[in-house]
Design a protein around this motif. Structure first.
Motif, PDB file in Angstrom:
ATOM      1  N   THR A 181      15.270  15.722 -17.684  1.00 37.02           N
ATOM      2  CA  THR A 181      14.068  16.030 -16.838  1.00 37.02           C
ATOM      3  C   THR A 181      14.357  15.259 -15.474  1.00 37.02           C
ATOM      4  N   PRO A 182      14.332  15.840 -14.233  1.00 40.34           N
ATOM      5  CA  PRO A 182      14.369  15.503 -13.159  1.00 40.34           C
ATOM      6  C   PRO A 182      13.362  14.268 -12.866  1.00 40.34           C
ATOM      7  N   ASP A 183      13.859  13.069 -12.500  1.00 42.51           N
ATOM      8  CA  ASP A 183      13.279  11.970 -12.515  1.00 42.51           C
ATOM      9  C   ASP A 183      12.631  11.314 -10.959  1.00 42.51           C
ATOM     10  N   LEU A 184      11.611  12.126 -10.668  1.00 44.06           N
ATOM     11  CA  LEU A 184      11.030  11.651  -9.270  1.00 44.06           C
ATOM     12  C   LEU A 184      10.626  10.184  -9.085  1.00 44.06           C
ATOM     13  N   LEU A 185      10.037   9.777 -10.028  1.00 43.09           N
ATOM     14  CA  LEU A 185      10.040   8.293 -10.039  1.00 43.09           C
ATOM     15  C   LEU A 185      11.087   7.498  -9.597  1.00 43.09           C
ATOM     16  N   LEU A 215       0.889  -1.319   0.008  1.00 44.31           N
ATOM     17  CA  LEU A 215      -0.172   0.044   0.088  1.00 44.31           C
ATOM     18  C   LEU A 215       0.825   1.142  -0.004  1.00 44.31           C
ATOM     19  N   LEU A 216       1.982   1.294   0.928  1.00 47.26           N
ATOM     20  CA  LEU A 216       2.662   2.440   0.757  1.00 47.26           C
ATOM     21  C   LEU A 216       3.529   2.682  -0.473  1.00 47.26           C
ATOM     22  N   ALA A 217       4.071   1.574  -1.065  1.00 44.30           N
ATOM     23  CA  ALA A 217       4.648   1.733  -2.355  1.00 44.30           C
ATOM     24  C   ALA A 217       3.618   2.396  -3.372  1.00 44.30           C
ATOM     25  N   THR A 218       2.552   1.489  -3.259  1.00 48.06           N
ATOM     26  CA  THR A 218       1.556   2.071  -4.508  1.00 48.06           C
ATOM     27  C   THR A 218       1.428   3.619  -4.332  1.00 48.06           C
ATOM     28  N   LEU A 219       1.147   3.958  -3.042  1.00 48.00           N
ATOM     29  CA  LEU A 219       0.725   5.126  -2.827  1.00 48.00           C
ATOM     30  C   LEU A 219       1.944   6.155  -3.310  1.00 48.00           C
ATOM     31  N   VAL A 244       1.796   9.251  -6.167  1.00 48.43           N
ATOM     32  CA  VAL A 244       2.192  10.492  -6.085  1.00 48.43           C
ATOM     33  C   VAL A 244       3.253  10.900  -7.112  1.00 48.43           C
ATOM     34  N   ALA A 245       4.469  10.167  -7.124  1.00 49.89           N
ATOM     35  CA  ALA A 245       5.707  10.686  -7.766  1.00 49.89           C
ATOM     36  C   ALA A 245       5.225  10.505  -9.128  1.00 49.89           C
ATOM     37  N   LEU A 246       4.339   9.671  -9.781  1.00 48.66           N
ATOM     38  CA  LEU A 246       4.089   9.656 -11.268  1.00 48.66           C
ATOM     39  C   LEU A 246       3.210  10.979 -11.531  1.00 48.66           C
ATOM     40  N   VAL A 247       2.441  11.175 -10.588  1.00 51.33           N
ATOM     41  CA  VAL A 247       1.527  12.602 -10.899  1.00 51.33           C
ATOM     42  C   VAL A 247       2.407  13.765 -10.816  1.00 51.33           C
ATOM     43  N   VAL A 248       3.407  14.009  -9.943  1.00 48.80           N
ATOM     44  CA  VAL A 248       3.946  15.144  -9.929  1.00 48.80           C
ATOM     45  C   VAL A 248       5.167  15.180 -11.194  1.00 48.80           C
ATOM     46  N   GLN A 249       5.563  13.849 -11.459  1.00 52.06           N
ATOM     47  CA  GLN A 249       6.473  13.775 -12.790  1.00 52.06           C
ATOM     48  C   GLN A 249       5.872  14.039 -13.858  1.00 52.06           C
ATOM     49  N   VAL A 250       4.593  13.952 -14.278  1.00 57.67           N
ATOM     50  CA  VAL A 250       3.843  14.010 -15.529  1.00 57.67           C
ATOM     51  C   VAL A 250       3.249  15.578 -15.435  1.00 57.67           C
ATOM     52  N   SER A 251       2.725  15.888 -14.238  1.00 60.61           N
ATOM     53  CA  SER A 251       2.018  17.162 -14.423  1.00 60.61           C
ATOM     54  C   SER A 251       2.695  18.563 -14.222  1.00 60.61           C
ATOM     55  N   VAL A 252       4.046  18.168 -13.406  1.00 57.44           N
ATOM     56  CA  VAL A 252       4.863  19.363 -13.087  1.00 57.44           C
ATOM     57  C   VAL A 252       6.316  19.280 -13.436  1.00 57.44           C
ATOM     58  N   LEU A 253       6.933  18.388 -13.302  1.00 61.57           N
ATOM     59  CA  LEU A 253       8.405  18.279 -13.850  1.00 61.57           C
ATOM     60  C   LEU A 253       8.579  18.055 -15.293  1.00 61.57           C
ATOM     61  N   ALA A 254       7.772  17.383 -15.910  1.00 53.09           N
ATOM     62  CA  ALA A 254       7.735  17.394 -17.364  1.00 53.09           C
ATOM     63  C   ALA A 254       7.433  18.769 -18.093  1.00 53.09           C
ATOM     64  N   PHE A 311       9.742  -2.174 -11.373  1.00 53.58           N
ATOM     65  CA  PHE A 311       8.968  -2.868 -12.546  1.00 53.58           C
ATOM     66  C   PHE A 311       7.457  -2.130 -12.474  1.00 53.58           C
ATOM     67  N   ILE A 312       6.854  -2.223 -11.529  1.00 50.76           N
ATOM     68  CA  ILE A 312       5.406  -1.747 -11.230  1.00 50.76           C
ATOM     69  C   ILE A 312       5.428  -0.030 -11.451  1.00 50.76           C
ATOM     70  N   ALA A 313       6.493   0.498 -11.019  1.00 45.43           N
ATOM     71  CA  ALA A 313       6.640   2.059 -11.379  1.00 45.43           C
ATOM     72  C   ALA A 313       6.810   2.231 -12.686  1.00 45.43           C
ATOM     73  N   GLY A 314       7.789   1.630 -13.392  1.00 45.27           N
ATOM     74  CA  GLY A 314       8.302   1.779 -14.583  1.00 45.27           C
ATOM     75  C   GLY A 314       7.149   1.233 -15.613  1.00 45.27           C
ATOM     76  N   LEU A 315       6.312   0.316 -15.295  1.00 45.46           N
ATOM     77  CA  LEU A 315       5.105  -0.113 -16.112  1.00 45.46           C
ATOM     78  C   LEU A 315       4.100   0.962 -16.198  1.00 45.46           C
ATOM     79  N   LEU A 316       3.777   1.682 -15.023  1.00 42.17           N
ATOM     80  CA  LEU A 316       2.695   2.599 -15.064  1.00 42.17           C
ATOM     81  C   LEU A 316       3.436   3.839 -15.874  1.00 42.17           C
ATOM     82  N   ALA A 317       4.763   4.051 -15.721  1.00 44.91           N
ATOM     83  CA  ALA A 317       5.180   5.347 -16.421  1.00 44.91           C
ATOM     84  C   ALA A 317       5.079   4.997 -18.081  1.00 44.91           C
TER      85      ALA A 317
END
Length: 236
Positions: A33-37, A7-11, A15-25, A58-64
């Motif tokens: 680009t700074p890679d928060l993920l 649960l903690l890793a998913t959360l 959050v990191a993916l949302v910030v990465q796509v909507s702000v840092l990118a 693997f899960i984080a990269g697949l979501l990205a």
């Protein structure tokens, strides 16, 4: 991984993916680009070890790979973060915690450089020449600098949140830590078998009695009565 870890890793990854796509990118910084993920995966791998780091990566990269505006082959970044998370988890010490910030910062620098090289290498295998057009050296230098500047604000926070749910006996955190292991040992040392007994005491007739309570009193009275009868017979 346990449910709390998952649960903690998913959360954190979400959050990191949302910030990465909507702000840092959208910062339009020169070079990479700074890679928060990536920093989130590295922070979790430093606490969970190589197996947890591999799964989270693997899960984080697949979501990205699936999140827009991704324009590369699905599974490309998942492979990169899976390898980087596994390698970062191998640096976890046997005590469970790093004694200084030197090793995590070195892991961040190595992770930023290796992820850029792996991403470009996998892209070359599938025919993606974007890294060659931009300049691999420029991407490598800027990615490492940006991630090192962002790491002190993210990696310690991620590691602290992960350790709060960590119950590894080697780390000393949680209910299964060193305090929980020392408690049974000290309890056995103080109380032996744990039974409530009284200390041996000297009786009137020079014998030690280790049995407490009313029963020991009755036994001592019966012993005195028998001695009295024997003495009376001797006097007769």
């Amino acid at each position: 991984m346990r449910v709390s870890r998952t649960l903690l890793a998913t959360l954190l990854v979400a959050v990191a993916l949302v910030v990465q796509v909507s702000v840092l990118a959208r910062l339009q910084l020169p070079g990479a680009t700074p890679d928060l993920l990536l920093l989130t995966v590295l922070g979790l791998a430093l606490v969970y070890g190589h197996v947890g780091g591999c799964l989270v990566g693997f899960i984080a990269g697949l979501l990205a790979d699936l999140a827009p505006p991704a324009d590369h082959a699905v599974g490309r970044y998942a492979l990169v973060l899976c390898v980087v998370g596994y390698a970062a988890g191998l640096t976890k010490p046997e005590s469970g915690q790093h004694r200084s910030a030197t090793v995590p910062m070195l892991v961040v620098a190595a992770g930023a450089a290796s992820s850029t090289l792996l991403y470009a290498g996998v892209g070359a295998l599938v025919g993606d020449t974007a890294a060659r057009d931009v300049g691999l050296t420029n991407l490598l230098v800027t990615a490492t600098i940006y991630d090192l500047l962002l790491a002190p604000f993210t990696v310690p926070l991620v590691m602290a949140m992960a350790r709060r749910l960590e119950s590894d006996p080697l780390t000393g955190d949680g209910p299964g830590g060193s305090a929980g292991l020392d408690a049974p040992v000290s309890w056995l040392g103080r109380g032996g078998t744990g039974l409530r007994t009284r200390a041996p005491r000297r009786t009137r007739y020079g014998r030690a009695s280790s049995v407490g309570g009313p029963r020991s009193t009755l036994l001592s009275r019966s012993a005195r009565n028998r001695v009295g009868r024997i003495k009376g017979v001797k006097r007769l």
